[in-house]
Design a protein around this motif. Structure first.
Motif, short mmCIF file in Angstrom:
data_model
loop_
_atom_site.label_atom_id
_atom_site.label_comp_id
_atom_site.label_asym_id
_atom_site.label_seq_id
_atom_site.Cartn_x
_atom_site.Cartn_y
_atom_site.Cartn_z
N ASP A 106 0.85 -1.19 0.00
CA ASP A 106 0.00 0.00 0.00
C ASP A 106 0.88 1.24 0.00
O ASP A 106 2.01 1.21 0.51
CB ASP A 106 -0.91 0.02 1.23
N ARG A 107 0.36 2.30 -0.55
CA ARG A 107 1.12 3.54 -0.53
C ARG A 107 1.19 4.08 0.90
O ARG A 107 0.25 3.91 1.69
CB ARG A 107 0.50 4.57 -1.47
N ALA A 157 3.61 -0.66 4.00
CA ALA A 157 3.49 0.70 3.46
C ALA A 157 4.82 1.10 2.83
O ALA A 157 5.86 1.07 3.50
CB ALA A 157 3.11 1.68 4.57
N ILE A 158 4.78 1.46 1.56
CA ILE A 158 6.00 1.84 0.84
C ILE A 158 5.71 3.05 -0.03
O ILE A 158 4.70 3.09 -0.74
CB ILE A 158 6.52 0.67 -0.04
N ASP A 159 6.59 4.02 0.00
CA ASP A 159 6.51 5.18 -0.88
C ASP A 159 7.31 4.90 -2.14
O ASP A 159 8.54 5.02 -2.15
CB ASP A 159 7.05 6.42 -0.16
N LEU A 160 6.63 4.51 -3.20
CA LEU A 160 7.30 4.14 -4.43
C LEU A 160 7.86 5.33 -5.19
O LEU A 160 8.55 5.16 -6.20
CB LEU A 160 6.35 3.36 -5.34
N PRO A 183 -6.29 -6.12 6.12
CA PRO A 183 -5.25 -5.54 6.97
C PRO A 183 -5.35 -4.02 7.06
O PRO A 183 -5.94 -3.38 6.19
CB PRO A 183 -3.96 -5.94 6.24
N VAL A 184 -4.78 -3.48 8.11
CA VAL A 184 -4.58 -2.04 8.18
C VAL A 184 -3.46 -1.71 7.20
O VAL A 184 -2.42 -2.37 7.21
CB VAL A 184 -4.16 -1.61 9.61
N PRO A 185 -3.65 -0.74 6.28
CA PRO A 185 -2.57 -0.41 5.34
C PRO A 185 -1.25 -0.14 6.06
O PRO A 185 -1.17 0.72 6.92
CB PRO A 185 -3.11 0.84 4.64
N GLY A 186 -0.25 -0.92 5.70
CA GLY A 186 1.07 -0.76 6.32
C GLY A 186 1.19 -1.39 7.69
O GLY A 186 2.24 -1.26 8.33
#
Length: 355
Positions: free
Chosen positions: A36-37, A58-61, A340-343
């Motif tokens: 997820d972002r 959670a990943i900032d692509l 899931p909760v994002p991240g």
């Protein structure tokens, strides 16, 4: 649990068809991790069955560090699923050329509206446009009505998500022999066209009438505005239908084998159904196999005895959801976990997959 136990799937959050692939694979026992972002909101539209049964990181692509983390996870994955428009993954630095070099056994799945090639590849592909272009919305020249309803399920999920999941499993099977991964390119338009195989065959012969045009394969209104669906194709089912409708022996009953008589027959059947409400007809047809069933709401479907006997629905995330479809005798699947909760599992997944 499940036949895909031990298979690691990295899913990049994006379109609904891509999420459906993750749901299908998770339902078969795969360990699906959703990327997820950073900053994504949990439950913006309530519990989401398209994100259930997996963990989320959670990943900032758009950052170099985020791309490196995504590549590290991909290096430890069996399957990668992305639904970006053509060229986006490459621009982000997570395209096949960036990933397969470090993990040549990876099955890299690409699911998009029009596929990775062709002049429409970068166009927007909403369901209605995909269905129209693939022939699924062809109109009947006699009635002017669509042959098939404009359902999103046909392109997004049946033609897109399910077809892509099947292709990924085929690539995994091939890898068990070759030891090599590959890129799997699935388009919603390709899958929707495949699903309409019989429609294209039927419509390729001018003047040929099909069962989908027939009065014994149609939906009829009851006195209360509810509907009954008639699928009395086989002669024994058709005989049972006429018997329950008290149409056997009617002197001017139209010939079902003569398409020229279909409109007359349709009107005769419709008139019978309009005599009583749906409750009456449900009772009449419940004890006989006549290919005739009520058109149920989603709520009613969840309580139908046949679907209940198959445990087709389950309680999850505080509501009702559809259960995984297939039953495995030796490797049964577990009930899916919640969304899931994002991240929410970023550290957990990183420690388990990478470190």
């Amino acid at each position: 649990m499940g036949p895909l136990r031990g298979v690691r799937v990295l899913e990049f959050a994006g379109s609904a068809p891509t999420a459906f692939v993750g749901t299908v694979l998770s339902g078969l026992g795969a360990d699906v991790v959703r990327v997820d972002r950073a900053g994504a909101q949990e439950g913006a539209f309530g519990p989401n069955p398209l994100t259930r049964g997996r963990r989320s990181v959670a990943i900032d692509l758009k950052s170099r560090d985020g791309v490196e983390r995504a590549l590290s996870l991909a290096a430890h994955s069996d399957v990668l699923v992305e639904g970006f428009r053509p060229g986006v993954a490459e621009r982000l630095g997570i395209g096949p050329q960036h990933v397969l070099g470090q993990n040549p056994r990876l099955v890299y799945g690409r699911l998009s509206g029009w596929g990775q090639s062709g002049e429409w590849a970068e166009r927007t592909a909403h369901d209605l446009a995909v269905l129209a272009l693939t022939g699924a919305l062809e109109t009947d020249p006699e009635t002017g009505s669509p042959v098939l309803p404009p359902s999103a399920y046909l392109s997004s999920f049946a033609g897109g998500g399910m077809a892509h999941a099947q292709a990924l499993l085929a690539a995994l099977y091939e890898r068990s022999h070759s030891g090599r991964g590959q890129v799997v390119d699935t388009a919603l338009s390709d899958g929707a066209a495949l699903v309409t195989t019989l429609v294209h065959q039927w419509r390729s012969a001018p003047g040929v009438h099909t069962v989908t045009d027939a009065p014994h394969y149609a939906v009829y209104a009851c006195a209360d505005g509810r509907y009954m669906a008639v699928a009395a194709i086989e002669p024994r089912l058709y005989q049972a239908l006429l018997t329950q409708l008290d149409l056997l022996g009617v002197p001017d009953l139209a010939d079902r084998d003569d398409p020229a008589q279909w409109e007359l027959l349709r009107s005769q059947i419709a008139a019978r159904f309009r005599l009583h409400d749906s409750g009456h007809w449900v009772k009449v047809f419940s004890a006989v196999d006549a290919g005739t069933v009520p058109v149920l709401s989603a709520e009613e479907a969840a309580h139908h005895p046949q679907l209940a006997a198959r445990n087709a629905f389950l309680e999850l995330d505080g509501g009702r959801q559809v259960a995984p479809a297939s039953r495995f005798g030796r490797t049964p699947v577990a009930a899916p976990g919640p969304s899931p909760v994002p991240g929410g599992q970023t550290g957990e997944v990183w420690d388990e997959w990478v470190r």
